[in-house]
Design a protein around this motif. Structure first.
Motif, PDB file in Angstrom:
ATOM      1  N   ASN A   1       0.829  -1.208   0.000  1.00 18.33           N
ATOM      2  CA  ASN A   1       0.000   0.000   0.000  1.00 18.33           C
ATOM      3  C   ASN A   1       0.863   1.257   0.000  1.00 18.33           C
ATOM      4  O   ASN A   1       0.634   2.203   0.745  1.00 18.33           O
ATOM      5  CB  ASN A   1      -0.953   0.014   1.190  1.00 18.33           C
ATOM      6  CG  ASN A   1      -2.109   1.006   0.978  1.00 18.33           C
ATOM      7  OD1 ASN A   1      -2.321   1.495  -0.123  1.00 18.33           O
ATOM      8  ND2 ASN A   1      -2.825   1.299   2.051  1.00 18.33           N
ATOM      9  N   GLU A   2       1.877   1.257  -0.865  1.00 16.42           N
ATOM     10  CA  GLU A   2       2.801   2.388  -0.985  1.00 16.42           C
ATOM     11  C   GLU A   2       2.916   2.803  -2.450  1.00 16.42           C
ATOM     12  O   GLU A   2       4.007   2.927  -3.011  1.00 16.42           O
ATOM     13  CB  GLU A   2       4.169   2.028  -0.413  1.00 16.42           C
ATOM     14  CG  GLU A   2       4.142   1.742   1.084  1.00 16.42           C
ATOM     15  CD  GLU A   2       5.487   1.351   1.651  1.00 16.42           C
ATOM     16  OE1 GLU A   2       6.414   1.087   0.834  1.00 16.42           O
ATOM     17  OE2 GLU A   2       5.623   1.295   2.888  1.00 16.42           O
ATOM     18  N   MET A   3       1.796   3.020  -3.087  1.00 13.04           N
ATOM     19  CA  MET A   3       1.790   3.377  -4.496  1.00 13.04           C
ATOM     20  C   MET A   3       2.426   4.743  -4.716  1.00 13.04           C
ATOM     21  O   MET A   3       2.284   5.651  -3.896  1.00 13.04           O
ATOM     22  CB  MET A   3       0.354   3.406  -5.033  1.00 13.04           C
ATOM     23  CG  MET A   3      -0.430   2.122  -4.846  1.00 13.04           C
ATOM     24  SD  MET A   3       0.301   0.706  -5.683  1.00 13.04           S
ATOM     25  CE  MET A   3      -0.021   1.122  -7.406  1.00 13.04           C
ATOM     26  N   PRO A   4       3.129   4.928  -5.847  1.00 11.44           N
ATOM     27  CA  PRO A   4       3.549   6.282  -6.211  1.00 11.44           C
ATOM     28  C   PRO A   4       2.326   7.137  -6.499  1.00 11.44           C
ATOM     29  O   PRO A   4       1.217   6.625  -6.671  1.00 11.44           O
ATOM     30  CB  PRO A   4       4.402   6.058  -7.468  1.00 11.44           C
ATOM     31  CG  PRO A   4       3.957   4.736  -8.000  1.00 11.44           C
ATOM     32  CD  PRO A   4       3.525   3.920  -6.826  1.00 11.44           C
ATOM     33  N   ASP A   5       2.530   8.437  -6.581  1.00 10.59           N
ATOM     34  CA  ASP A   5       1.391   9.326  -6.795  1.00 10.59           C
ATOM     35  C   ASP A   5       0.759   9.127  -8.167  1.00 10.59           C
ATOM     36  O   ASP A   5      -0.465   9.129  -8.302  1.00 10.59           O
ATOM     37  CB  ASP A   5       1.830  10.781  -6.631  1.00 10.59           C
ATOM     38  CG  ASP A   5       2.320  11.072  -5.219  1.00 10.59           C
ATOM     39  OD1 ASP A   5       1.764  10.483  -4.280  1.00 10.59           O
ATOM     40  OD2 ASP A   5       3.251  11.873  -5.064  1.00 10.59           O
TER      41      ASP A   5
END
Length: 437
Positions: free
Chosen positions: A93-97
């Motif tokens: 749950n650390e997607m880029p913007d």
């Protein structure tokens, strides 16, 4: 060119991705910043020296120049690396913007994990942009009636690029039927010419560029969509096994050079550029590389067509597999100034100027703008005109579950190495059934 369909069947994320995404952890992805400046992390696959990649990097640079109040932290990865990285950051749950993503299953999975946000409100605010996309262009970016991205190109995945001079030298006609293709392969082998250069180190390649079209030639599109939905069709059905048999025929006929599973797409194209291969099979994306990087003598002799028809097949021979092109996903975490800035970048890349830059890079678009043939390379004009006469059929990895895609990709590598078609079909069926449970 405008015949896009959806199954209406959404695939779920892998169990790990769903569980971890539900935990809601992760960083702020680098968004925000000091003062009035907004910082956006951007992940893309425009790393090559082809005309398309160069054009897209140019759009990013221009956006940064035009928006000094928005800082872009850009990371470029080759396509395979990007797909792997996206699934890793999705699980955490650390997607880029913003990030390049694919239509169909990937979009559905990211929506299921609440990892991306819809863009419909922004699209609706610019009707002159939204209304110029081709028919059904948003279908595979739409989940439960909400649109999550806009395609930046059009991605037919299966064309035969061929060297007319080599065909002429050995008196071979461009094959229009499967039997003619096998005969051409035999002639080229007799004269120490690689019939079809292949680079399947990335195991998705054969599935996307050859088998998705070949499978449709044999089974027809309706059967495939029913098998995907597990609604009255199974991948163990005789017609699917017959499609696998056809692909294996190519390997058994020595259509490809030795070691094709150990080289990548770029190395494959180099064999063709060196005049060692009569053909290679790839998607429309290869055009930008051929036009920019092929030796002049090779480029002048290169033409493009589709896979030949298969006698007795249920599919339309005047078709190629494909999807609307990649889009930019926007992290669900963005809000306020960061969200507004992300939408502006989305528009810069997939709006009218971005679409025009893409078309001018010898890349097809899912957008209604004319091609100035006087400024385009003749080979791209050939591709552009070919697309007016053929329809798009589904690519397997845009419709199957992620689990079934991986089993299919690995199974096709096994098949080309002599694996049993019926056993491989059963593995694919089991994977698709398992994903639906």
């Amino acid at each position: 060119m405008r015949n896009f369909t959806r199954t209406g069947t959404a695939a779920a994320l892998s169990a790990m991705m769903v569980v971890l995404a539900a935990c809601g952890g992760g960083s702020n992805n680098g968004s925000g910043g000091s003062g009035d400046q907004v910082t956006l992390s951007v992940m893309h696959n425009w790393t090559g020296q082809d005309a398309k990649a160069t054009a897209m990097r140019g759009l990013l640079d221009q956006f940064q120049e035009d928006h000094p109040d928005i800082k872009l932290e850009v990371e470029g990865l080759a396509t395979d690396g990007l797909k792997t990285r996206l699934r890793t950051v999705a699980a955490a749950n650390e997607m880029p913007d913003l990030f390049v993503m694919w239509p169909g299953v990937m979009t559905q999975e990211f929506v299921s994990g609440d990892l991306i946000q819809p863009i419909g409100e922004y699209l609706d605010s610019k009707p002159e942009w939204k209304d110029n996309f081709i028919e059904n262009a948003f279908d595979d970016y739409t989940v439960d009636g909400k649109i999550y991205s806009a395609p930046m190109n059009l991605a037919p995945t299966s064309f035969v690029y061929y060297n007319q001079a080599i065909f002429d030298e050995y008196g071979v006609e461009v094959p229009k039927t499967w039997d003619e293709l096998l005969a051409a392969i035999e002639t080229f082998n007799q004269n120490d010419v690689i019939p079809i250069a292949l680079g399947n180190k990335a195991n998705w390649f054969v599935q996307s560029t050859i088998f998705s079209s070949l499978g449709d030639r044999v089974t027809g599109t309706d059967w495939f969509l029913k098998a995907v939905a597990q609604d009255g069709a199974s991948f163990t059905d005789p017609q699917f096994v017959a499609a696998l048999d056809k692909l294996q025929e190519l390997s058994e006929a020595d259509a490809f050079q030795d070691g094709f599973n150990s080289i990548d797409e770029n190395q494959m194209v180099q064999l063709y550029f060196q005049g060692k291969a009569a053909m290679f099979i790839s998607g429309g994306w290869a055009m930008a590389n051929v036009v920019k990087n092929a030796p002049e003598d090779i480029l002048q002799q290169t033409h493009i067509t589709i896979l030949p028809s298969v006698e007795g097949g249920e599919g339309d021979p005047m078709s190629t597999s494909g999807v609307v092109g990649t889009g930019m996903g926007i992290s669900s975490k963005l809000e306020g100034a960061e969200k507004e800035a992300a939408m502006e970048l989305l528009y810069a890349l997939s709006g009218p100027e971005g679409q025009q830059a893409t078309l001018e890079s010898s890349t097809l678009v899912s957008y209604d703008i004319p091609l100035d043939e006087s400024k385009a390379d003749p080979l791209f004009v050939e591709l552009y005109n070919l697309m007016q006469d053929i329809k798009i059929t589904p690519v397997y990895d845009a419709k199957l579950s992620s689990a079934a895609v991986e089993v299919t990709n690995n199974g096709l590598q096994e098949l080309l190495g002599g694996g049993d078609p019926a056993a491989i079909a059963e593995k694919i069926q089991n994977a698709q059934v398992g994903a639906a449970q």
